[in-house]
Design a protein around this motif. Structure first.
Motif, PDB file in Angstrom:
ATOM      1  N   ALA A  33     -13.542 -12.794  17.898  1.00  0.00           N
ATOM      2  CA  ALA A  33     -13.555 -13.081  16.466  1.00  0.00           C
ATOM      3  C   ALA A  33     -14.050 -14.498  16.227  1.00  0.00           C
ATOM      4  O   ALA A  33     -14.179 -15.303  17.162  1.00  0.00           O
ATOM      5  N   GLY A  34     -14.314 -14.812  14.943  1.00  0.00           N
ATOM      6  CA  GLY A  34     -14.720 -16.169  14.598  1.00  0.00           C
ATOM      7  C   GLY A  34     -14.967 -16.317  13.114  1.00  0.00           C
ATOM      8  O   GLY A  34     -15.105 -15.337  12.376  1.00  0.00           O
ATOM      9  N   ASP A  35     -15.022 -17.566  12.650  1.00  0.00           N
ATOM     10  CA  ASP A  35     -15.399 -17.867  11.272  1.00  0.00           C
ATOM     11  C   ASP A  35     -16.054 -19.235  11.226  1.00  0.00           C
ATOM     12  O   ASP A  35     -15.950 -20.032  12.180  1.00  0.00           O
ATOM     13  N   ILE A  36     -16.737 -19.525  10.129  1.00  0.00           N
ATOM     14  CA  ILE A  36     -17.498 -20.756  10.006  1.00  0.00           C
ATOM     15  C   ILE A  36     -17.247 -21.369   8.626  1.00  0.00           C
ATOM     16  O   ILE A  36     -17.359 -20.687   7.609  1.00  0.00           O
ATOM     17  N   THR A  37     -16.835 -22.661   8.605  1.00  0.00           N
ATOM     18  CA  THR A  37     -16.509 -23.353   7.363  1.00  0.00           C
ATOM     19  C   THR A  37     -17.208 -24.714   7.338  1.00  0.00           C
ATOM     20  O   THR A  37     -17.724 -25.190   8.353  1.00  0.00           O
ATOM     21  N   MET A  38     -17.192 -25.365   6.138  1.00  0.00           N
ATOM     22  CA  MET A  38     -17.844 -26.661   5.969  1.00  0.00           C
ATOM     23  C   MET A  38     -17.013 -27.553   5.044  1.00  0.00           C
ATOM     24  O   MET A  38     -16.253 -27.065   4.224  1.00  0.00           O
ATOM     25  N   ARG A  39     -17.204 -28.872   5.208  1.00  0.00           N
ATOM     26  CA  ARG A  39     -16.648 -29.823   4.240  1.00  0.00           C
ATOM     27  C   ARG A  39     -17.527 -31.059   4.205  1.00  0.00           C
ATOM     28  O   ARG A  39     -18.122 -31.457   5.214  1.00  0.00           O
ATOM     29  N   ASN A  44     -22.557 -40.091   2.068  1.00  0.00           N
ATOM     30  CA  ASN A  44     -23.793 -39.378   1.771  1.00  0.00           C
ATOM     31  C   ASN A  44     -23.437 -38.003   1.175  1.00  0.00           C
ATOM     32  O   ASN A  44     -22.768 -37.198   1.820  1.00  0.00           O
ATOM     33  N   VAL A  45     -23.886 -37.754  -0.050  1.00  0.00           N
ATOM     34  CA  VAL A  45     -23.494 -36.529  -0.745  1.00  0.00           C
ATOM     35  C   VAL A  45     -24.102 -35.278  -0.118  1.00  0.00           C
ATOM     36  O   VAL A  45     -23.734 -34.158  -0.484  1.00  0.00           O
ATOM     37  N   LEU A  46     -25.029 -35.432   0.822  1.00  0.00           N
ATOM     38  CA  LEU A  46     -25.656 -34.295   1.480  1.00  0.00           C
ATOM     39  C   LEU A  46     -25.147 -34.095   2.904  1.00  0.00           C
ATOM     40  O   LEU A  46     -25.635 -33.211   3.621  1.00  0.00           O
ATOM     41  N   GLN A  47     -24.157 -34.878   3.314  1.00  0.00           N
ATOM     42  CA  GLN A  47     -23.674 -34.819   4.697  1.00  0.00           C
ATOM     43  C   GLN A  47     -22.412 -33.955   4.770  1.00  0.00           C
ATOM     44  O   GLN A  47     -21.447 -34.180   4.041  1.00  0.00           O
ATOM     45  N   TYR A  48     -22.439 -32.986   5.694  1.00  0.00           N
ATOM     46  CA  TYR A  48     -21.338 -32.032   5.817  1.00  0.00           C
ATOM     47  C   TYR A  48     -20.932 -31.862   7.277  1.00  0.00           C
ATOM     48  O   TYR A  48     -21.765 -31.926   8.180  1.00  0.00           O
ATOM     49  N   GLU A  49     -19.649 -31.645   7.466  1.00  0.00           N
ATOM     50  CA  GLU A  49     -19.121 -31.289   8.779  1.00  0.00           C
ATOM     51  C   GLU A  49     -19.005 -29.767   8.845  1.00  0.00           C
ATOM     52  O   GLU A  49     -18.380 -29.154   7.977  1.00  0.00           O
ATOM     53  N   ILE A  50     -19.593 -29.181   9.864  1.00  0.00           N
ATOM     54  CA  ILE A  50     -19.601 -27.730  10.036  1.00  0.00           C
ATOM     55  C   ILE A  50     -18.692 -27.383  11.202  1.00  0.00           C
ATOM     56  O   ILE A  50     -18.825 -27.951  12.301  1.00  0.00           O
ATOM     57  N   SER A  51     -17.760 -26.459  10.966  1.00  0.00           N
ATOM     58  CA  SER A  51     -16.772 -26.080  11.990  1.00  0.00           C
ATOM     59  C   SER A  51     -16.836 -24.582  12.229  1.00  0.00           C
ATOM     60  O   SER A  51     -16.727 -23.788  11.284  1.00  0.00           O
ATOM     61  N   VAL A  52     -17.016 -24.222  13.501  1.00  0.00           N
ATOM     62  CA  VAL A  52     -16.996 -22.823  13.906  1.00  0.00           C
ATOM     63  C   VAL A  52     -15.788 -22.620  14.816  1.00  0.00           C
ATOM     64  O   VAL A  52     -15.682 -23.266  15.866  1.00  0.00           O
ATOM     65  N   TYR A  53     -14.877 -21.766  14.394  1.00  0.00           N
ATOM     66  CA  TYR A  53     -13.723 -21.412  15.217  1.00  0.00           C
ATOM     67  C   TYR A  53     -13.997 -20.064  15.859  1.00  0.00           C
ATOM     68  O   TYR A  53     -14.249 -19.066  15.168  1.00  0.00           O
ATOM     69  N   LEU A  54     -13.975 -20.057  17.207  1.00  0.00           N
ATOM     70  CA  LEU A  54     -14.301 -18.858  17.961  1.00  0.00           C
ATOM     71  C   LEU A  54     -13.070 -18.434  18.763  1.00  0.00           C
ATOM     72  O   LEU A  54     -12.362 -19.277  19.328  1.00  0.00           O
TER      73      LEU A  54
END
Length: 917
Positions: A33-39, A44-54
């Motif tokens: 299983a897994g999911d993918i989220t961002m914050r 910088n208003v265009l900078q995001y942290e991307i997290s994938v939990y597997l």
């Protein structure tokens, strides 16, 4: 020689397949299983942290790197962080995380790909050779601020038990308080590619969900779009299943993100019964107060159970949940939930706390129950509301204390005529039913508001409440009420309907005499009375001029009080010049809405006095046909709590009868709330006429069905060859007549025709296939004449009768097989196929045996068979005698009659034999 080569080739192919499978198994990551989220992170208003939990089982190879694609043409290979193991160490959690700066605002599909899934997932083909792919969608927009997608806090690996209801909730939490919606989707193996042959667990062609836990067929599998509860009621076959869904994120009704989760449900056989959670009813908590409540778990097998809170809010607002450790004896446990939220926790949406109870049997799989408790955090009431009246300017100045929550955005000011007492508990703001209307709004730092849009001669009451900024939103409870009377030189007191008519209606208008102090200023005082209608407020008509100061009553005649709503205004004059004017005051307007078992009454009046006061309003009724009879008081309404509405259910002794018209009128009582104006102020509405909606259905019609003539069909079959058969299009002819019983007073206006392909006598088995105004219906172009029909009658009010008599008929099937054919390619008798004209054949499974009883040919695709004399490998068989078995499934009324088995012999003729005279 050919046989040896073919054997070696088959062995080589088998060996290569085995090697390939072993390679896939050895190289598989065993992803479950897994999911993918961002914050958003940084400045910088265009900078995001991307997290994938597997989530993967621990039998796979060491976790490899994974690819995160940003949807811009860029991608990155990321190595995982090990976050530990769950599910008794059988599942490992991996975090693939990176930071990326998007090139501009816009929508981006961010995805993660890695091979492969774990082996043996039942609802997809070759899962061990299938890539794992998840894709979330995000709207990068600086106007969203420090936005983050919903975080899914509950792990996506669960065990379910055959025959027991299963529930999962992802525990979605949105830090900004955005609203969410949940939808099932199909699992993917790449962008725009679903996994091979993916099927949902309730696929009708599979037996994975045969019935619910309560034994109801079919079983259920769904996801609640609002709560996010994923329910499988109930699994039927053990094994592993994967389910994918999305969580949509909305702000002010606009979609701003979509989070994708692909999860696994492991179904096992067990006689363990799942534990059950007992949680409080959904509630609210006011900032500054402490919410304390009990969560309990109970296990029917009396196994040891553990309670836990699976979802929490950010650390500075984290509630406390502590188990009370009541075990042993096992099987029952309680936990105490404690939370004291601050102003920062105020938001429009409730917080969702998902609790879990898990049992620990000694020799069975552990089971869980999840339930979500919704708690809304509301801001406290504003304090210190006061007012000061400037009589000369007819102006009110409101003041209040500094508000407790500095993060509020504004204070809203509401006003109504007269008082309305209500005690808000979880109801924030000011509900519409109170009659209050918004008159202003100021920033939260301001504590003063001036209301100068006031009518003299009116008692005004005020309340205020605080509003919090988006995206979280939220409101405070209402303040206490403060009221003030704005004095005038005279007051309107009555606009009462005396007579209801389209041309001879009458209305009585009254007002008070002028303030006596005016006599020292003016030598003469007089009144002018004006009238207008609701649809023409700009144009007034003078109906009485220069009435003396003591002449304060006028009866207006010749009106259409049935259809029109009238308004009146009085002008006070001194020495012939206008001094002041009254409030534009309307009659009481009554409306009646028929219901199936009741009649609903609603009324309104635009007047300066309060008509939702402590006084009741009174409901009067009589039958329209009894014109000379007087009205009867049937009930009263406490308008301060129930509003200007009444529903007449016809309670004894005032019974409502079907097909009877009733007249209603309402007497309203109101008040200015001041001592120098008499009260109550009595005003009548106009009359209205209404009757109950017709709910009496017509009687069922009497149905007849023209039956198949099987003798004629049999004769046709005997006299025709196969190539002469007519097309199998049948017509079922239905006719009916209306029921002539004396009790059948309702006349049908149309008819509904229902059909069931199986023998049936229950309405739930039938499907509506047509509606008609005629007394007949021809069901045409049928490939099967079998089935049952019923007809209902429908009246003009839409009431539908019960079923008519149910008429059924079966097919008269027929098939006959030849005993010889010559597959020589000359176009004459080249294939084995049914003789003459077979009827109502759905499918045929056809098998051919040699003289030693070995199957040489088997097919089940073509109901016409068309066997060309080849074996299963495509080789022509030798001329001679063979044996056959035909399992023929016919279209029949009852399932038990569908299958017939035919056995016989076939002679395959050589060319010479076929041509012998």
């Amino acid at each position: 020689m050919f046989t040896i080569i073919r054997t070696l080739l088959n062995y080589t192919l088998f060996t290569l397949a085995l090697i390939l499978f072993s390679f896939l198994e050895a190289s598989s990551t065993h992803i479950r299983a897994g999911d993918i989220t961002m914050r958003r992170v940084g400045n910088n208003v265009l900078q995001y942290e991307i997290s994938v939990y597997l989530y993967r089982d621990t039998e796979g190879i060491p976790a490899p790197n994974g690819e995160i694609n940003f949807g811009t043409g860029d991608s990155v290979i990321v190595s995982p962080d090990d976050l530990g193991k769950i599910n008794e160490g059988t599942t490992e959690i991996l975090l693939y995380q990176t930071v990326y700066t998007f090139p501009s605002s816009g929508w981006y599909n961010v995805s993660f790909s890695q091979g492969n899934r774990n082996e043996g997932i039942l609802n997809m083909d070759n899962s061990v050779g299938t890539n794992f792919f998840i894709e979330s969608k995000f709207w990068i927009n600086p106007l969203l601020g420090l936005n983050s997608s919903p975080a899914l806090l509950i792990p996506p690996i669960d065990e379910a038990v055959v025959g027991q209801r299963y529930i999962h909730n992802p525990g979605a939490f949105d830090a900004q308080g955005d609203s969410m919606a949940y939808h099932l989707i199909r699992s993917k193996q790449a962008r725009n590619f679903e996994v091979d042959n993916y099927r949902f667990p309730h696929d009708p062609n599979e037996n994975w969900t045969q019935e619910t836990e309560d034994g109801v067929r079919p079983g259920l599998f769904y996801m609640d779009e609002i709560t996010g509860d994923l329910v499988w009621d109930a699994p039927s076959i053990p094994g592993e299943y994967n389910v994918a869904f999305i969580v949509e994120e909305f702000r002010d009704g606009t979609l701003i993100g979509v989070v994708n989760r692909d999860m696994q449900i492991i179904v096992v056989e067990s006689d363990n019964e799942r534990p059950e959670l007992l949680i409080p009813n959904d509630t609210c908590i006011v900032v500054g107060e402490t919410l304390i409540d009990t969560i309990a778990g109970i296990d029917p097998d009396e196994d040891f159970i553990k309670l836990s809170l699976e979802t929490i809010i950010p650390p500075n607002e984290e509630p406390i949940f502590e188990s009370l450790n009541l075990q042993p004896p096992n099987g029952y446990e309680e936990g105490q939930f404690t939370w004291t939220p601050s102003c920062e926790s105020v938001r429009e949406r409730p917080y969702e706390f998902t609790f879990k109870v898990k049992d620990r049997p000694t020799d069975n799989a552990s089971l869980v129950d999840l339930k979500t408790w919704r708690v809304r955090v509301v801001a406290p009431s504003p304090e210190g509301l006061n007012l000061e009246l400037n009589e000369d300017l007819a102006q009110v100045t409101l003041t209040w204390s500094d508000y407790t929550c500095a993060n509020a955005q504004s204070m809203r000011i509401y006003r109504k005529k007269g008082s309305f007492d209500f005690d808000p508990i979880c109801e924030t703001g000011i509900p519409a039913y109170t009659g209050y209307q918004m008159v202003g709004e100021v920033p939260i730092g301001e504590t003063t508001f001036i209301d100068d849009n006031l009518e003299r001669g009116t008692n005004y009451c005020y309340r205020i409440y605080a509003v919090f900024p988006n995206p979280k939103g939220g409101e405070s409870l209402s303040s206490s009420e403060v009221c003030v009377f704005v004095p005038d030189l005279f007051y309107m007191t009555n606009v009462s309907v005396d007579e209801t008519s389209t041309s001879d209606g009458e209305i009585t208008v009254r007002w008070t005499t002028p303030d006596p102090a005016l006599s020292s200023t003016y030598s003469s005082l007089s009144f002018d009375l004006y009238r207008t209608q609701e649809n023409d407020l700009e144009n007034t008509v003078l109906v009485k001029e220069n009435a003396s100061e003591t002449d304060t009553t006028f009866q207006d005649l010749g009106l259409n009080t049935t259809n029109e709503k009238y308004f009146y205004q009085v002008i006070l004059k001194g020495d012939g010049k206008e001094i002041t004017q009254s409030y534009l005051s309307s009659q009481v307007r009554l409306e009646a809405t028929p219901k199936q078992q009741s009649i609903e009454l609603n009324w309104e009046a635009d007047v300066p006095w309060n008509i939702t006061s402590e006084y009741k309003h009174y409901i009067y009724r009589k039958k329209e046909a009894e014109e000379d009879e007087t009205y009867v008081l049937i009930d009263s309404v406490a308008t301060a709590t129930n509003g200007l509405q009444y529903i007449d259910y016809g309670q004894a002794p005032f019974i409502l009868e079907e097909l009877v018209k009733y007249k209603y009128k309402v007497k309203t009582l109101g008040s200015y709330g001041v001592t120098h104006i008499r009260e109550p102020l009595e005003n009548w509405s106009q009359e209205v006429v209404a009757e109950l909606l017709d709910i009496i259905p017509p009687c069922p019609p009497i149905l007849s069905l023209d039956k198949l003539n099987c003798d004629v069909l049999a004769q046709l079959s005997m006299n025709m060859q196969f190539g002469e058969c007519p097309s199998e299009n049948y017509t079922n002819k239905l006719r009916w007549v209306d029921n002539t019983d004396e009790s059948c007073t309702e006349l049908p206006s149309s008819y509904n025709i229902y059909f069931s392909p199986r023998i049936a006598n229950e309405k739930g088995a039938f499907t509506l296939i047509a509606s008609t105004d005629d007394h007949h219906f021809y069901d045409t172009d049928l490939f099967s004449a079998a089935g049952c029909y019923a007809v209902t009658a429908v009246d003009l009010s839409g009431n539908e009768s019960d079923f008519s008599n149910i008429e059924c008929q079966d097919n008269c099937p027929y098939i006959e097989f030849p005993n010889a054919f010559s597959p020589n390619g000359d176009g004459i008798n080249d294939t084995f196929t049914p003789m003459k004209c077979p009827r109502f054949v759905e499918s045929i499974t056809f098998s051919v045996f040699n003289r030693w009883g070995q199957i040489i040919y088997e097919g089940n695709e073509n109901p016409q068979i068309h066997w060309e004399g080849h074996d299963n490998n495509g080789n022509a068989v030798s001329p001679g005698v063979y044996f056959y078995e035909a399992r023929v499934r016919f279209f029949r009324l009852e399932e038990k009659h569908e299958l017939d088995i035919y056995k016989g012999w076939i002679q395959i003729l050589s060319e010479e034999i076929r041509q012998t005279p």
